[in-house]
Design an enzyme around this catalytic site. Structure first.
Site, mmCIF file in Angstrom:
data_model
loop_
_atom_site.group_PDB
_atom_site.id
_atom_site.type_symbol
_atom_site.label_atom_id
_atom_site.label_comp_id
_atom_site.label_asym_id
_atom_site.label_seq_id
_atom_site.Cartn_x
_atom_site.Cartn_y
_atom_site.Cartn_z
ATOM 1 N N LYS A 80 0.845 -1.204 0.000
ATOM 2 C CA LYS A 80 0.000 0.000 0.000
ATOM 3 C C LYS A 80 0.878 1.250 0.000
ATOM 4 O O LYS A 80 1.857 1.329 0.762
ATOM 5 C CB LYS A 80 -0.909 -0.037 1.230
ATOM 6 C CG LYS A 80 -1.939 1.077 1.308
ATOM 7 C CD LYS A 80 -2.834 0.841 2.530
ATOM 8 C CE LYS A 80 -3.915 1.906 2.679
ATOM 9 N NZ LYS A 80 -4.795 1.625 3.841
ATOM 10 N N SER A 154 -9.384 1.345 2.900
ATOM 11 C CA SER A 154 -8.559 2.148 2.027
ATOM 12 C C SER A 154 -7.480 1.337 1.325
ATOM 13 O O SER A 154 -6.841 1.806 0.386
ATOM 14 C CB SER A 154 -7.906 3.279 2.830
ATOM 15 O OG SER A 154 -7.061 2.774 3.850
ATOM 16 N N SER A 178 -9.702 -0.974 7.166
ATOM 17 C CA SER A 178 -9.154 -1.033 5.810
ATOM 18 C C SER A 178 -8.393 -2.304 5.503
ATOM 19 O O SER A 178 -8.150 -2.608 4.336
ATOM 20 C CB SER A 178 -8.222 0.172 5.580
ATOM 21 O OG SER A 178 -8.931 1.380 5.766
#
Length: 585
Positions: A80, A154, A178
């Site tokens: 990420k 996310s 997330s």
């Protein structure tokens, strides 16, 4: 609920369809072909150059040939893009925020040291603010199996990279859910460990006190191993933590789970409510005990993550930067962060007190249970629906995830029963801090797989009689959270005596090499504090001492006093306590 085989080998991750082992280079080439095949550019913010990926893979192959033990040899990792990888820009999905770190985040560095190869940096809801995966100037990340639906955020890009079978491991972060919501929407596994167990050094903060690094994988075994590799204290992270001396290392032999009352499930869409009911029914049919509880205090606490003063942590992280109005700022994220400037200090103090009280309530709710079984999220919306209602849908999707970090709890997200249409539906096992291994064990039981070991802590204890599984005193080990690891035999230096005790117990006595026979027993792992409690309560004539096993290891194990052995019956010929008891003598 434990398994006698603690597997750290993943056939699905390290072998091809033919069953022949793949080198790291072959795996990397396959991943690069898969990237071209699926054509999902929105998954990536920075995809590494193919030559660099292949060079890293070749280096892993060299390490394997040299004899290194690499638990993640050649596995591909998608990271990420709010997590640092040296030499690759970190953007947090905002171009104007970008910088190129010189140091890799601790958790990622540990994966690489274990043989993993980084593919690149993935798209996300900007500054890790959102649960939908659409809040990014780099494009909305589409669901892997339905491009009209959201991917979940996310940690959207990392989850989709795993769901599309590009990456073996996806690294996300989780403040509000997330690391779990995208797993639920894609039918994969997401592990959110206790806060601080996986260091967050090298992570762009969202809410620094409630952020954690998370792992996505196709299966529980691989996700657990990757999380275990990343875990451990880090001097560079003031919030990092180690497993405490009292950590519990196994779920109960008969698992008991709390589930929400029907009133607490009102946020679920109809198809998810039905799928959750089917999942709970299947758990009961498998022998898991289920009891409804009132989780409204937890749901109330969840609202404080965005509606309380705790949201000020988001302003502390990036508020000053976003106040400058960068062109790449997502308007929804910018509005949330701007609103986080308002809470006063006394409001934050009041909310922290509320959370502390809610945490105590959570512990009371879960007393006597192995964990809390929840639906991970409420629905799977389309991208168009989120565009029409960017705040409301996102808020609803965090109903069952938002409280977890606020109350210092851990969670493992796994697939539940699919919806009536055959679409993925996700569930979570939520547990108190440091009960992570129990959550993994329960998740394994719910999905019908062997329970992998996550927590690398504790002391081995060899038992040979009344504490064996199925024997009358085994409950004492289970009460301490001890984990069965394997069946064992002693060296041939031992003789076994039937002691004159109530209940009947054997006494293991060392006589010297060749003066006895190998005695059958079982090896358990329990916490250091658990072993201390066990020893403190151990009645005469039993003792704990060093016991030599047939493979040369020495472990803590049961013995007995000399006078007790002198007044006992020699039962060495049976080779073990269970065989002796079955003989009827």
């Amino acid at each position: 609920m434990t398994s006698g085989t603690e597997s750290a080998t993943f056939r699905t991750a390290t072998t091809g369809n033919s069953g022949s082992a793949l080198t790291a280079t072959e795996r990397a080439r396959n991943a690069l072909r898969r990237i071209d095949e699926v054509d999902r550019p929105e998954v990536w913010i920075t995809l590494r150059d193919a030559d660099d990926i292949l060079a890293d893979a070749a280096a892993v192959d060299e390490r394997v040939v040299a004899g290194e033990n690499l638990p993640l040899a050649g596995l591909l990792v998608a990271v990420k893009d709010n997590v640092d990888v040296a030499g690759i820009p970190t953007t947090a999905a905002c171009p104007e925020f970008a910088f190129t770190p010189e140091v890799t985040a601790t958790g990622i560095a540990r994966l690489v040291e274990a043989g993993a190869v980084v593919l690149g940096k993935t798209n996300l809801d900007q500054f890790a603010t959102g649960l939908v995966g659409t809040r990014s100037p780099y494009g909305a990340v589409r669901c892997a199996w339905d491009p009209d639906r959201v991917s979940g955020g996310s940690s959207s890009g990392s989850a989709v990279a795993v769901a599309l079978r590009i990456a073996d491991i996806g690294i996300g972060t989780d403040t509000a859910g997330s690391g779990r919501v995208p797993a639920a929407l894609h039918g994969i596994v997401g592990i959110k460990a206790t806060l601080g167990i996986i260091p967050t050094h090298g992570v762009v903060p969202a809410c620094v006190d409630y952020d954690c690094l998370t792992v996505f994988a196709q299966d529980l075994a691989l996700a657990t191993t990757a999380a275990g590799v990343m875990a451990g204290p880090d001097p560079l992270d003031a919030r990092s933590r180690r497993w405490p001396a009292y950590v519990r290392l196994a779920a109960s032999s008969t698992i008991r789970l709390a589930v929400p009352r029907p009133d607490d499930l009102d946020a679920l869409c109809d198809e998810y409510r039905e799928a959750f009911a089917l999942t709970v029914a299947a758990a009961q049919q498998s022998g898991i005990e289920i009891e409804e509880v009132d989780i409204s205090p937890l749901l109330d606490a969840a609202t404080l993550l965005y509606d309380g003063a705790v949201v000020a942590e988001r302003y502390a992280a990036v508020g000053e930067f976003l106040s400058g109005g960068p062109a790449g700022a997502d308007p929804t994220v910018a509005a949330i962060v701007a609103g986080a400037e308002k809470p006063a200090a006394h409001e934050l103090v009041a909310d922290l007190d509320t959370l502390l009280r809610a945490k105590a309530q959570a512990m009371q709710i879960l007393e006597g249970f192995d964990g809390l079984l929840l639906p991970t999220t409420t629905e799977h919306p389309t991208i168009a629906a989120v565009e029409d209602d960017p705040f409301g849908i996102n808020r609803r999707m965090g109903t069952y995830t938002n409280f977890c970090n606020l109350l210092d709890m851990a969670a493992v997200a796994v697939p539940g029963r699919p919806t009536a249409e055959g679409n993925p539906f996700g569930i979570m096992v939520v547990v108190p801090a440091f009960h992570d291994q129990i959550a993994v064990d329960v998740a394994a039981a719910l999905t019908g797989v062997a329970a992998p070991r996550f927590v690398d802590a504790g002391v081995d204890l060899a038992v040979f009689g009344a504490h064996l599984r199925g024997q009358p005193l085994h409950f004492q080990l289970e009460g301490l959270g001890a984990r069965f690891t394997e069946e064992i035999r002693t060296s041939d230096a031992y003789r076994l005596m039937a002691l004159n005790t109530t209940p009947p117990k054997p006494g293991l006595v060392r006589h010297g090499a060749g003066a006895g026979v190998p005695i059958v027993g079982e090896l358990f792992r329990l916490s250091e504090a658990g072993l201390g409690r066990f020893l403190a309560a151990l009645p005469a004539p039993m003792t704990l001492t060093s016991v030599e096993l047939s493979d040369g290891r020495s472990v803590v194990g049961f013995g007995c006093t000399h006078d007790a052995a002198a007044d006992a019956v020699d039962i060495t010929e049976f080779g073990g306590w269970v065989a002796y008891r079955r003989s009827g003598r």
